[in-house]
Design an enzyme around this catalytic site. Structure first.
Site, PDB file in Angstrom:
ATOM      1  N   HIS A   1      -3.780  -0.213   3.027  1.00  0.00           N
ATOM      2  CA  HIS A   1      -5.446  -0.150   2.660  1.00  0.00           C
ATOM      3  C   HIS A   1      -5.873  -1.808   3.074  1.00  0.00           C
ATOM      4  CE1 HIS A   1      -4.096  -1.682  -1.126  1.00  0.00           C
ATOM      5  NE2 HIS A   1      -3.593  -1.143  -2.068  1.00  0.00           N
TER       6      HIS A   1
ATOM      7  N   ASN B   1       4.937   2.386  -8.742  1.00  0.00           N
ATOM      8  CA  ASN B   1       4.173   2.066 -10.051  1.00  0.00           C
ATOM      9  C   ASN B   1       4.041   3.608 -10.913  1.00  0.00           C
ATOM     10  OD1 ASN B   1       1.994   3.554  -8.854  1.00  0.00           O
ATOM     11  ND2 ASN B   1       0.194   1.986  -9.320  1.00  0.00           N
TER      12      ASN B   1
ATOM     13  N   HIS C   1       0.383  -5.020  -1.476  1.00  0.00           N
ATOM     14  CA  HIS C   1      -1.455  -4.610  -2.180  1.00  0.00           C
ATOM     15  C   HIS C   1      -1.245  -5.788  -1.640  1.00  0.00           C
ATOM     16  CE1 HIS C   1      -4.175  -3.426  -4.840  1.00  0.00           C
ATOM     17  NE2 HIS C   1      -4.049  -4.730  -4.626  1.00  0.00           N
TER      18      HIS C   1
ATOM     19  N   HIS D   1      -6.783   9.812 -11.786  1.00  0.00           N
ATOM     20  CA  HIS D   1      -6.530   9.312 -12.952  1.00  0.00           C
ATOM     21  C   HIS D   1      -7.362  10.400 -14.073  1.00  0.00           C
ATOM     22  CE1 HIS D   1      -5.870   5.354 -12.540  1.00  0.00           C
ATOM     23  NE2 HIS D   1      -6.525   5.214 -10.742  1.00  0.00           N
TER      24      HIS D   1
ATOM     25  N   HIS E   1       0.093   8.108  -4.803  1.00  0.00           N
ATOM     26  CA  HIS E   1       0.618   7.877  -6.106  1.00  0.00           C
ATOM     27  C   HIS E   1       0.942   9.278  -6.739  1.00  0.00           C
ATOM     28  CE1 HIS E   1      -0.546   3.703  -6.444  1.00  0.00           C
ATOM     29  NE2 HIS E   1      -1.165   3.919  -5.079  1.00  0.00           N
TER      30      HIS E   1
ATOM     31  N   ASP F   1       2.833  -1.707  -4.902  1.00  0.00           N
ATOM     32  CA  ASP F   1       1.335  -1.857  -4.524  1.00  0.00           C
ATOM     33  C   ASP F   1       1.199  -1.551  -5.429  1.00  0.00           C
ATOM     34  OD1 ASP F   1      -0.623  -0.448  -3.104  1.00  0.00           O
ATOM     35  OD2 ASP F   1      -0.249   1.496  -4.617  1.00  0.00           O
TER      36      ASP F   1
ATOM     37  N   ASP G   1      -3.281   6.887   0.032  1.00  0.00           N
ATOM     38  CA  ASP G   1      -3.970   6.043  -1.186  1.00  0.00           C
ATOM     39  C   ASP G   1      -4.326   6.919  -2.323  1.00  0.00           C
ATOM     40  OD1 ASP G   1      -3.398   4.156  -3.599  1.00  0.00           O
ATOM     41  OD2 ASP G   1      -5.084   3.066  -2.724  1.00  0.00           O
TER      42      ASP G   1
ATOM     43  N   ARG H   1       2.306   9.531  -9.601  1.00  0.00           N
ATOM     44  CA  ARG H   1       2.517   9.622 -10.972  1.00  0.00           C
ATOM     45  C   ARG H   1       3.415  10.505 -11.929  1.00  0.00           C
ATOM     46  NH1 ARG H   1      -1.081   5.893  -9.885  1.00  0.00           N
ATOM     47  NH2 ARG H   1      -3.259   6.507 -10.393  1.00  0.00           N
TER      48      ARG H   1
HETATM   49  O1  DOR Z   1      -7.076   2.282  -6.470  1.00  0.00           O
HETATM   50  C1  DOR Z   1      -6.324   2.321  -5.989  1.00  0.00           C
HETATM   51  N1  DOR Z   1      -5.112   2.940  -6.900  1.00  0.00           N
HETATM   52  N2  DOR Z   1      -5.357   1.320  -5.835  1.00  0.00           N
HETATM   53  C2  DOR Z   1      -4.235   0.559  -5.610  1.00  0.00           C
HETATM   54  O2  DOR Z   1      -3.524   0.113  -5.230  1.00  0.00           O
HETATM   55  C3  DOR Z   1      -3.379   1.304  -7.120  1.00  0.00           C
HETATM   56  C4  DOR Z   1      -4.140   2.730  -7.356  1.00  0.00           C
HETATM   57  C5  DOR Z   1      -3.670   3.389  -8.456  1.00  0.00           C
HETATM   58  O3  DOR Z   1      -2.731   3.829  -8.668  1.00  0.00           O
HETATM   59  O4  DOR Z   1      -3.992   3.747  -9.351  1.00  0.00           O
END
Ligand code: DOR
Length: 431
Positions: A233, A95, A180, A310, A63, A153, A306, A65
């Site tokens: 995953h 996403n 997912h 954040h 990811h 996902d 994965d 972002r």
């Molecule tokens: O832990 C996760 N975070 N699993 C996911 O499938 C999405 C991901 C996210 O985008 O933060």
């Protein structure tokens, strides 16, 4: 002509079944020669003493972002974290904000990556508009724009008829559908594995059955449509059994497992460290054993991070409120080398799961040191000891349960198209 000679290492190339004391000569960004004791006048020398020389690692589940959540990560910071972790190619999830459900977003990511990222970026497009699970995306147009796979996902396509159509169209677009798998009704508000730990912590549980039920459905649909289904995953022993049986029946299914699901149990959540909140959740020791065995057996084809950055303020909340996800790119090699140390995987199998199989899965060049192929190479020192500090890492985020931990093994040099882009003593060399 730019020439680079990598010598004194143990060369591992699963694509040619090579494992031995071999040198590697790179000319103009491509592999020119693999042999014993190569001498090349005027070539830059990279000493791989004590290290493995392998095709660059490929993470098919990252990811990044960007666009939209650059405060968590972007193509530049994620790319730097990747090369520091030994990766030369990443497939990035859809996403983002806006969601990568339109060719303009796919092209935007590729354009930005060309300028900003030291690694090769392969966008994964959404399977449904806005990841809402209702209206299919224009899969052919997304594929033409450069998408290598389709995935919602983070969300599951709960409508079985929509999922069927997505799989059918993916055969025309000739790219896998990455799922997912979590039944959102059964998972409900579950934040940790349902079992003794969730009971003790008083946190809502997410049962393994929520994953297994969706995998069972999707395997049935894959058999019906002939599509290539890839399960992201995988976290439970029950899921492994379902995948094994489907493979035996000839279903076109591949699967991945993350470093965290291979190494941490739900006991890790007892600290209430919100970086251990992931989707799907960390499960039991028995699940870890089954996942490790499945990787060794080839029932699970690849490892994938994965990597889910954040921001600290988003994670510094109650466990139930924290968004799921942990960082993975900079720690993946050290964490998963444990499987080589305990004899689950040979070094060659380790490289196969991180490089050769991922390249094949998303059908991109890579995963091989064959003469003529792009010189995407990693040097891994499997015994190097170091301490990981997320605050000093290249990612913009810090949500890792391993921050502050002593690690063994790491990428010591990463080369993309013949260019040294990371060296453990010199850092990231292009920005
Ligand atoms: O832990 C996760 N975070 N699993 C996911 O499938 C999405 C991901 C996210 O985008 O933060």
């Amino acid at each position: 002509m730019a020439r680079l000679l990598i010598r004194n290492g143990r060369l591992l190339d699963p694509s040619q079944d090579l494992d031995g004391a071999l040198d590697c000569l790179v000319e103009d960004g491509r592999i020119a020669r693999i042999d014993v004791d190569i001498s090349a006048d005027g070539a830059e020398i990279l000493d791989a003493e004590g290290a493995w020389i392998a095709p660059g690692l490929i993470d098919i589940h990252t990811h990044l972002r960007e666009p939209g959540q650059e405060y968590k990560e972007d193509l530049a910071s994620g790319g730097m974290a990747a090369v520091a972790g030994g990766f030369t190619q990443l497939a990035c999830m859809a996403n983002t904000d806006p969601v990568n459900d339109d060719p303009s977003v796919t092209k935007y990511i590729l354009d930005r990556a060309e300028k900003d990222s030291p690694v090769k970026i392969r966008p994964i497009a959404a399977a449904t508009r806005g990841l809402a699970g209702q209206v299919m995306t224009e899969m052919m147009a997304l594929r033409e724009a450069g998408a290598v796979a389709f995935s919602d996902d983070g969300a599951t396509i709960m409508d079985t008829a929509v999922m069927r159509r997505v799989l059918e169209y993916s055969t025309l677009a000739d790219a896998p559908v990455i799922v997912h798998a979590e039944d959102c009704h059964l998972r409900a508000g579950g934040v940790v594995n349902e079992g003794p730990v969730s009971t003790r912590l008083g946190l809502p549980g997410n049962p393994a059955a929520a994953e297994e039920i969706m995998i069972a459905r999707d395997l049935r649909l894959a058999a019906m449509t002939g599509a290539h289904l890839h399960i992201a995953h995988v976290s439970s022993a029950g899921s492994v059994d379902l995948i094994r049986r489907a493979r035996e029946d000839g279903t076109r299914v591949t699967a991945e497992v993350t470093p965290h699901h291979l190494s941490l149990t739900d006991e890790a959540t007892m600290t209430f460290d919100t970086s251990t909140r992931v989707a799907p959740p960390l499960r039991s020791a028995a699940d870890i054993s089954a996942l490790r065995a499945a990787l060794a057996e080839g029932v699970i084809d690849v490892m994938a991070t994965d990597h889910a950055p954040h921001a600290t303020y988003e994670k510094e909340v109650e466990f139930t409120e924290a968004p799921p996800g942990m960082l993975g790119l900079e720690t993946a090699v050290a964490v998963t080398l444990d499987l080589v140390r305990d004899g689950t995987l040979s070094p060659l199998e380790f490289v196969r799961c991180w490089s050769t199989n991922p390249a094949e899965l998303i059908a991109v060049e890579g995963g091989s040191l064959r003469v003529g192929s792009a010189a995407d190479i990693v040097l891994i020192d499997p015994t190097r000891e170091w301490t990981y500090d997320a605050a000093q890492g290249f990612s913009k985020s810090r949500n890792s349960p391993w921050s502050g931990s002593k690690m063994t093994g790491r990428a010591v040099a990463t080369i993309v198209d013949g260019r040294l882009v990371y060296h453990s003593e010199r850092g990231v060399l292009i920005r």
